[in-house]
Design a protein around this motif. Structure first.
Motif, PDB file in Angstrom:
ATOM      1  N   MET A   1      42.870  41.154  29.445  1.00  0.00           N
ATOM      2  CA  MET A   1      41.736  41.277  30.338  1.00  0.00           C
ATOM      3  C   MET A   1      41.753  42.697  30.915  1.00  0.00           C
ATOM      4  O   MET A   1      42.806  43.222  31.242  1.00  0.00           O
ATOM      5  N   HIS A   2      40.576  43.284  31.034  1.00  0.00           N
ATOM      6  CA  HIS A   2      40.431  44.630  31.566  1.00  0.00           C
ATOM      7  C   HIS A   2      39.176  44.687  32.439  1.00  0.00           C
ATOM      8  O   HIS A   2      38.150  44.122  32.068  1.00  0.00           O
ATOM      9  N   ILE A   3      39.279  45.347  33.583  1.00  0.00           N
ATOM     10  CA  ILE A   3      38.121  45.543  34.452  1.00  0.00           C
ATOM     11  C   ILE A   3      37.884  47.035  34.627  1.00  0.00           C
ATOM     12  O   ILE A   3      38.811  47.780  34.967  1.00  0.00           O
ATOM     13  N   THR A   4      36.661  47.450  34.403  1.00  0.00           N
ATOM     14  CA  THR A   4      36.233  48.807  34.723  1.00  0.00           C
ATOM     15  C   THR A   4      35.458  48.730  36.027  1.00  0.00           C
ATOM     16  O   THR A   4      34.496  47.965  36.138  1.00  0.00           O
ATOM     17  N   PHE A   5      35.896  49.493  37.018  1.00  0.00           N
ATOM     18  CA  PHE A   5      35.243  49.537  38.318  1.00  0.00           C
ATOM     19  C   PHE A   5      34.296  50.731  38.332  1.00  0.00           C
ATOM     20  O   PHE A   5      34.711  51.846  37.991  1.00  0.00           O
ATOM     21  N   SER A   6      33.051  50.504  38.710  1.00  0.00           N
ATOM     22  CA  SER A   6      32.095  51.606  38.794  1.00  0.00           C
ATOM     23  C   SER A   6      32.561  52.584  39.874  1.00  0.00           C
ATOM     24  O   SER A   6      33.424  52.267  40.700  1.00  0.00           O
ATOM     25  N   GLU A  55      49.766  40.991  35.756  1.00  0.00           N
ATOM     26  CA  GLU A  55      49.108  42.261  36.060  1.00  0.00           C
ATOM     27  C   GLU A  55      48.377  42.757  34.823  1.00  0.00           C
ATOM     28  O   GLU A  55      48.888  42.685  33.712  1.00  0.00           O
ATOM     29  N   ALA A  56      47.169  43.238  35.048  1.00  0.00           N
ATOM     30  CA  ALA A  56      46.352  43.778  33.956  1.00  0.00           C
ATOM     31  C   ALA A  56      45.938  45.200  34.307  1.00  0.00           C
ATOM     32  O   ALA A  56      45.908  45.586  35.479  1.00  0.00           O
ATOM     33  N   THR A  57      45.587  45.941  33.283  1.00  0.00           N
ATOM     34  CA  THR A  57      45.127  47.299  33.526  1.00  0.00           C
ATOM     35  C   THR A  57      43.651  47.285  33.856  1.00  0.00           C
ATOM     36  O   THR A  57      42.885  46.461  33.348  1.00  0.00           O
ATOM     37  N   PHE A  72      37.795  31.602  31.502  1.00  0.00           N
ATOM     38  CA  PHE A  72      36.468  31.629  32.117  1.00  0.00           C
ATOM     39  C   PHE A  72      35.798  33.005  32.046  1.00  0.00           C
ATOM     40  O   PHE A  72      34.627  33.128  32.402  1.00  0.00           O
ATOM     41  N   TYR A  73      36.540  34.018  31.588  1.00  0.00           N
ATOM     42  CA  TYR A  73      36.029  35.394  31.606  1.00  0.00           C
ATOM     43  C   TYR A  73      36.181  36.066  30.255  1.00  0.00           C
ATOM     44  O   TYR A  73      37.090  35.762  29.504  1.00  0.00           O
ATOM     45  N   GLU A  74      35.305  37.015  30.000  1.00  0.00           N
ATOM     46  CA  GLU A  74      35.411  37.809  28.784  1.00  0.00           C
ATOM     47  C   GLU A  74      36.513  38.854  28.954  1.00  0.00           C
ATOM     48  O   GLU A  74      36.879  39.183  30.081  1.00  0.00           O
ATOM     49  N   PRO A  75      37.024  39.388  27.859  1.00  0.00           N
ATOM     50  CA  PRO A  75      38.139  40.340  27.946  1.00  0.00           C
ATOM     51  C   PRO A  75      37.795  41.652  28.650  1.00  0.00           C
ATOM     52  O   PRO A  75      38.652  42.265  29.271  1.00  0.00           O
ATOM     53  N   GLN A  76      36.550  42.094  28.565  1.00  0.00           N
ATOM     54  CA  GLN A  76      36.121  43.353  29.181  1.00  0.00           C
ATOM     55  C   GLN A  76      35.109  43.053  30.284  1.00  0.00           C
ATOM     56  O   GLN A  76      34.012  42.567  30.002  1.00  0.00           O
ATOM     57  N   LEU A  77      35.482  43.348  31.527  1.00  0.00           N
ATOM     58  CA  LEU A  77      34.622  43.074  32.677  1.00  0.00           C
ATOM     59  C   LEU A  77      34.291  44.363  33.414  1.00  0.00           C
ATOM     60  O   LEU A  77      35.002  45.360  33.284  1.00  0.00           O
ATOM     61  N   SER A  89      29.424  43.072  42.363  1.00  0.00           N
ATOM     62  CA  SER A  89      28.966  42.211  41.274  1.00  0.00           C
ATOM     63  C   SER A  89      30.008  42.232  40.160  1.00  0.00           C
ATOM     64  O   SER A  89      30.778  43.185  40.038  1.00  0.00           O
ATOM     65  N   LEU A  90      30.033  41.173  39.373  1.00  0.00           N
ATOM     66  CA  LEU A  90      30.942  41.057  38.235  1.00  0.00           C
ATOM     67  C   LEU A  90      30.104  40.758  37.007  1.00  0.00           C
ATOM     68  O   LEU A  90      29.342  39.784  36.989  1.00  0.00           O
ATOM     69  N   ARG A  91      30.263  41.622  35.990  1.00  0.00           N
ATOM     70  CA  ARG A  91      29.472  41.485  34.758  1.00  0.00           C
ATOM     71  C   ARG A  91      30.349  41.755  33.543  1.00  0.00           C
ATOM     72  O   ARG A  91      31.436  42.306  33.654  1.00  0.00           O
ATOM     73  N   SER A  92      29.811  41.395  32.404  1.00  0.00           N
ATOM     74  CA  SER A  92      30.355  41.822  31.116  1.00  0.00           C
ATOM     75  C   SER A  92      29.165  42.373  30.335  1.00  0.00           C
ATOM     76  O   SER A  92      28.043  42.409  30.847  1.00  0.00           O
ATOM     77  N   ASP A  93      29.391  42.751  29.099  1.00  0.00           N
ATOM     78  CA  ASP A  93      28.263  43.212  28.280  1.00  0.00           C
ATOM     79  C   ASP A  93      27.309  42.060  27.961  1.00  0.00           C
ATOM     80  O   ASP A  93      26.146  42.283  27.654  1.00  0.00           O
ATOM     81  N   ASN A  94      27.792  40.830  28.039  1.00  0.00           N
ATOM     82  CA  ASN A  94      27.005  39.672  27.630  1.00  0.00           C
ATOM     83  C   ASN A  94      26.413  38.834  28.761  1.00  0.00           C
ATOM     84  O   ASN A  94      25.517  38.044  28.521  1.00  0.00           O
ATOM     85  N   GLN A  95      26.956  38.984  29.976  1.00  0.00           N
ATOM     86  CA  GLN A  95      26.459  38.130  31.048  1.00  0.00           C
ATOM     87  C   GLN A  95      26.790  38.693  32.423  1.00  0.00           C
ATOM     88  O   GLN A  95      27.662  39.537  32.569  1.00  0.00           O
TER      89      GLN A  95
END
Length: 111
Positions: A1-6, A55-57, A72-77, A89-95
């Motif tokens: 799992m990975h999260i990119t923060f704006s 812990e995830a990057t 419940f979540y996609e790998p890239q958020l 807000s929390l999004r992925s490329d698909n939802q």
């Protein structure tokens, strides 16, 4: 799992994380839901990881999450922050998971 923060989300979260006393966790909050399937995502500030946390990057912040909720979540958020509405807000490329992603502070967390 990975999260990119704006940039706006990173700017909002950086002051809360910069002294190292808090870690960021993607929480699958089921309090009051009655069922894990009805949980909602939230960001939580915690002092330390529990035995259930992994812990995830993330970019630019690492974060914790519970692997049992990963399904419940996609790998890239992506997490964004809208200053006009003072909300994450929390999004992925698909939802879009939520446009009202709660931030649970250290003082209000009981986990």
């Amino acid at each position: 799992m990975h999260i990119t923060f704006s940039q706006s989300a990173a700017s909002r979260l950086a002051p809360l994380l910069e002294d190292g006393s808090a870690k960021l966790k993607l929480l699958h909050d089921t309090e009051g839901c009655g069922c894990v399937m009805s949980g909602v995502p939230a960001l939580q500030l915690v002092r330390e990881a529990t035995v259930d946390d992994k812990e995830a990057t993330g970019d630019p912040f690492p974060f914790l999450y519970e692997p049992r909720h990963e399904v419940f979540y996609e790998p890239q958020l992506k997490v964004d922050f809208n200053p006009a509405t003072n909300s994450f807000s929390l999004r992925s490329d698909n939802q879009t998971y939520t446009t009202q992603l709660r931030l649970i502070s250290l003082s209000s967390s009981n986990h």
